[in-house]
Design a protein around this motif. Structure first.
Motif, PDB file in Angstrom:
ATOM      1  N   ARG A 168       0.821  -1.211   0.000  1.00 17.20           N
ATOM      2  CA  ARG A 168       0.000   0.000   0.000  1.00 17.20           C
ATOM      3  C   ARG A 168       0.857   1.265   0.000  1.00 17.20           C
ATOM      4  O   ARG A 168       0.541   2.254  -0.663  1.00 17.20           O
ATOM      5  CB  ARG A 168      -0.937  -0.008   1.207  1.00 17.20           C
ATOM      6  CG  ARG A 168      -1.909   1.143   1.243  1.00 17.20           C
ATOM      7  CD  ARG A 168      -2.962   0.980   2.311  1.00 17.20           C
ATOM      8  NE  ARG A 168      -3.759  -0.234   2.160  1.00 17.20           N
ATOM      9  CZ  ARG A 168      -4.738  -0.379   1.262  1.00 17.20           C
ATOM     10  NH1 ARG A 168      -5.035   0.590   0.445  1.00 17.20           N
ATOM     11  NH2 ARG A 168      -5.425  -1.513   1.209  1.00 17.20           N
ATOM     12  N   LYS A 223       2.032   1.926  -3.452  1.00 16.96           N
ATOM     13  CA  LYS A 223       0.912   2.435  -4.253  1.00 16.96           C
ATOM     14  C   LYS A 223       0.677   3.920  -3.983  1.00 16.96           C
ATOM     15  O   LYS A 223       0.530   4.714  -4.911  1.00 16.96           O
ATOM     16  CB  LYS A 223      -0.354   1.629  -3.923  1.00 16.96           C
ATOM     17  CG  LYS A 223      -1.579   2.061  -4.685  1.00 16.96           C
ATOM     18  CD  LYS A 223      -2.764   1.162  -4.336  1.00 16.96           C
ATOM     19  CE  LYS A 223      -4.006   1.548  -5.112  1.00 16.96           C
ATOM     20  NZ  LYS A 223      -5.089   0.579  -4.922  1.00 16.96           N
ATOM     21  N   GLU A 224       0.669   4.304  -2.712  1.00 13.90           N
ATOM     22  CA  GLU A 224       0.421   5.701  -2.346  1.00 13.90           C
ATOM     23  C   GLU A 224       1.535   6.614  -2.860  1.00 13.90           C
ATOM     24  O   GLU A 224       1.267   7.711  -3.339  1.00 13.90           O
ATOM     25  CB  GLU A 224       0.262   5.832  -0.831  1.00 13.90           C
ATOM     26  CG  GLU A 224      -1.046   5.233  -0.344  1.00 13.90           C
ATOM     27  CD  GLU A 224      -1.111   5.033   1.159  1.00 13.90           C
ATOM     28  OE1 GLU A 224      -0.181   5.474   1.881  1.00 13.90           O
ATOM     29  OE2 GLU A 224      -2.097   4.439   1.622  1.00 13.90           O
ATOM     30  N   ARG A 234       1.080   6.885  -6.676  1.00 13.63           N
ATOM     31  CA  ARG A 234      -0.159   7.618  -6.971  1.00 13.63           C
ATOM     32  C   ARG A 234       0.077   9.131  -6.918  1.00 13.63           C
ATOM     33  O   ARG A 234      -0.433   9.881  -7.733  1.00 13.63           O
ATOM     34  CB  ARG A 234      -1.255   7.200  -5.983  1.00 13.63           C
ATOM     35  CG  ARG A 234      -2.519   7.977  -6.037  1.00 13.63           C
ATOM     36  CD  ARG A 234      -3.575   7.578  -7.028  1.00 13.63           C
ATOM     37  NE  ARG A 234      -3.918   6.190  -7.067  1.00 13.63           N
ATOM     38  CZ  ARG A 234      -3.999   5.493  -8.209  1.00 13.63           C
ATOM     39  NH1 ARG A 234      -3.747   6.061  -9.358  1.00 13.63           N
ATOM     40  NH2 ARG A 234      -4.343   4.233  -8.197  1.00 13.63           N
ATOM     41  N   LYS A 235       0.901   9.591  -5.958  1.00 10.56           N
ATOM     42  CA  LYS A 235       1.191  11.026  -5.809  1.00 10.56           C
ATOM     43  C   LYS A 235       1.961  11.572  -7.003  1.00 10.56           C
ATOM     44  O   LYS A 235       1.836  12.740  -7.336  1.00 10.56           O
ATOM     45  CB  LYS A 235       2.070  11.269  -4.564  1.00 10.56           C
ATOM     46  CG  LYS A 235       1.357  11.181  -3.255  1.00 10.56           C
ATOM     47  CD  LYS A 235       2.273  11.651  -2.119  1.00 10.56           C
ATOM     48  CE  LYS A 235       3.553  10.858  -2.026  1.00 10.56           C
ATOM     49  NZ  LYS A 235       4.257  10.989  -0.738  1.00 10.56           N
ATOM     50  N   ASP A 247       0.700  11.411 -13.308  1.00 10.25           N
ATOM     51  CA  ASP A 247      -0.221  12.438 -13.774  1.00 10.25           C
ATOM     52  C   ASP A 247      -1.046  11.918 -14.955  1.00 10.25           C
ATOM     53  O   ASP A 247      -1.174  12.577 -15.980  1.00 10.25           O
ATOM     54  CB  ASP A 247       0.575  13.693 -14.174  1.00 10.25           C
ATOM     55  CG  ASP A 247      -0.331  14.891 -14.416  1.00 10.25           C
ATOM     56  OD1 ASP A 247      -1.446  14.902 -13.895  1.00 10.25           O
ATOM     57  OD2 ASP A 247       0.099  15.808 -15.144  1.00 10.25           O
ATOM     58  N   GLU A 264      -4.264   8.536 -15.820  1.00  5.67           N
ATOM     59  CA  GLU A 264      -5.068   7.441 -15.284  1.00  5.67           C
ATOM     60  C   GLU A 264      -4.292   6.136 -15.395  1.00  5.67           C
ATOM     61  O   GLU A 264      -4.047   5.659 -16.501  1.00  5.67           O
ATOM     62  CB  GLU A 264      -6.383   7.300 -16.067  1.00  5.67           C
ATOM     63  CG  GLU A 264      -7.531   8.106 -15.524  1.00  5.67           C
ATOM     64  CD  GLU A 264      -7.829   7.832 -14.059  1.00  5.67           C
ATOM     65  OE1 GLU A 264      -8.002   6.661 -13.671  1.00  5.67           O
ATOM     66  OE2 GLU A 264      -7.875   8.804 -13.290  1.00  5.67           O
ATOM     67  N   THR A 282      -4.068   2.256 -13.347  1.00  2.34           N
ATOM     68  CA  THR A 282      -4.520   1.369 -12.278  1.00  2.34           C
ATOM     69  C   THR A 282      -3.288   0.846 -11.559  1.00  2.34           C
ATOM     70  O   THR A 282      -2.345   0.386 -12.203  1.00  2.34           O
ATOM     71  CB  THR A 282      -5.331   0.187 -12.870  1.00  2.34           C
ATOM     72  OG1 THR A 282      -6.436   0.714 -13.593  1.00  2.34           O
ATOM     73  CG2 THR A 282      -5.820  -0.747 -11.781  1.00  2.34           C
ATOM     74  N   ILE A 283      -3.296   0.925 -10.230  1.00  2.00           N
ATOM     75  CA  ILE A 283      -2.173   0.405  -9.454  1.00  2.00           C
ATOM     76  C   ILE A 283      -2.690  -0.754  -8.608  1.00  2.00           C
ATOM     77  O   ILE A 283      -3.621  -0.591  -7.828  1.00  2.00           O
ATOM     78  CB  ILE A 283      -1.542   1.487  -8.554  1.00  2.00           C
ATOM     79  CG1 ILE A 283      -1.078   2.675  -9.409  1.00  2.00           C
ATOM     80  CG2 ILE A 283      -0.368   0.899  -7.765  1.00  2.00           C
ATOM     81  CD1 ILE A 283      -0.559   3.855  -8.609  1.00  2.00           C
ATOM     82  N   CYS A 337      -1.939  -3.688  -5.812  1.00  2.00           N
ATOM     83  CA  CYS A 337      -1.059  -4.142  -4.727  1.00  2.00           C
ATOM     84  C   CYS A 337      -1.148  -5.658  -4.627  1.00  2.00           C
ATOM     85  O   CYS A 337      -2.243  -6.202  -4.548  1.00  2.00           O
ATOM     86  CB  CYS A 337      -1.517  -3.587  -3.381  1.00  2.00           C
ATOM     87  SG  CYS A 337      -1.122  -1.888  -3.126  1.00  2.00           S
TER      88      CYS A 337
END
Length: 116
Positions: A13, A16-17, A20-21, A24, A26, A28-29, A31
């Protein structure tokens, strides 16, 4: 592979976070939460239709990450690998500019802010 949907497979996780930050677009990530059993791997392949997506594997540079990368590479031979510097060992511990550069090298759009 033009406009195919992009999927990045990570271990945890926090990975992933962190990603994600930085990205830029779309993407899909997914875990894995560590190594995968055959059933869980088959379920991911099916649920996310991974045989028909642009898949990237970005896991930690440790023994668990290497094992997972090998396993995923066997099931998803079309996947592209994104590596983090061995000195940071973990995706989540890698500085954002390093991750941004690694993602950009695979044509994944990142926020320019992270390209220091």
């Amino acid at each position: 592979m033009g406009d195919e949907e992009k999927v990045i497979i990570v271990e945890g996780r926090s990975d992933k976070e962190q990603i994600r930050k930085i990205i830029d677009e779309e993407v899909t990530i997914i875990c894995t939460n560590g190594t995968l059993g055959i059933e869980r791997l088959e379920q991911l392949l099916y649920d996310y239709d991974l045989d028909h997506k642009q898949v990237y594997i970005m896991v930690d540079e440790d023994s668990a990450g290497h094992k997972l990368r090998k396993q995923l590479a066997r099931e998803l031979p079309h996947a592209q690998h994104i590596y983090v510097d061995r000195t940071y060992r973990e995706v989540a511990a890698t500085p954002a500019p390093e991750l941004a550069t690694a993602l950009l090298s695979r044509s994944i759009m990142v926020h320019p802010f992270f390209l220091v």
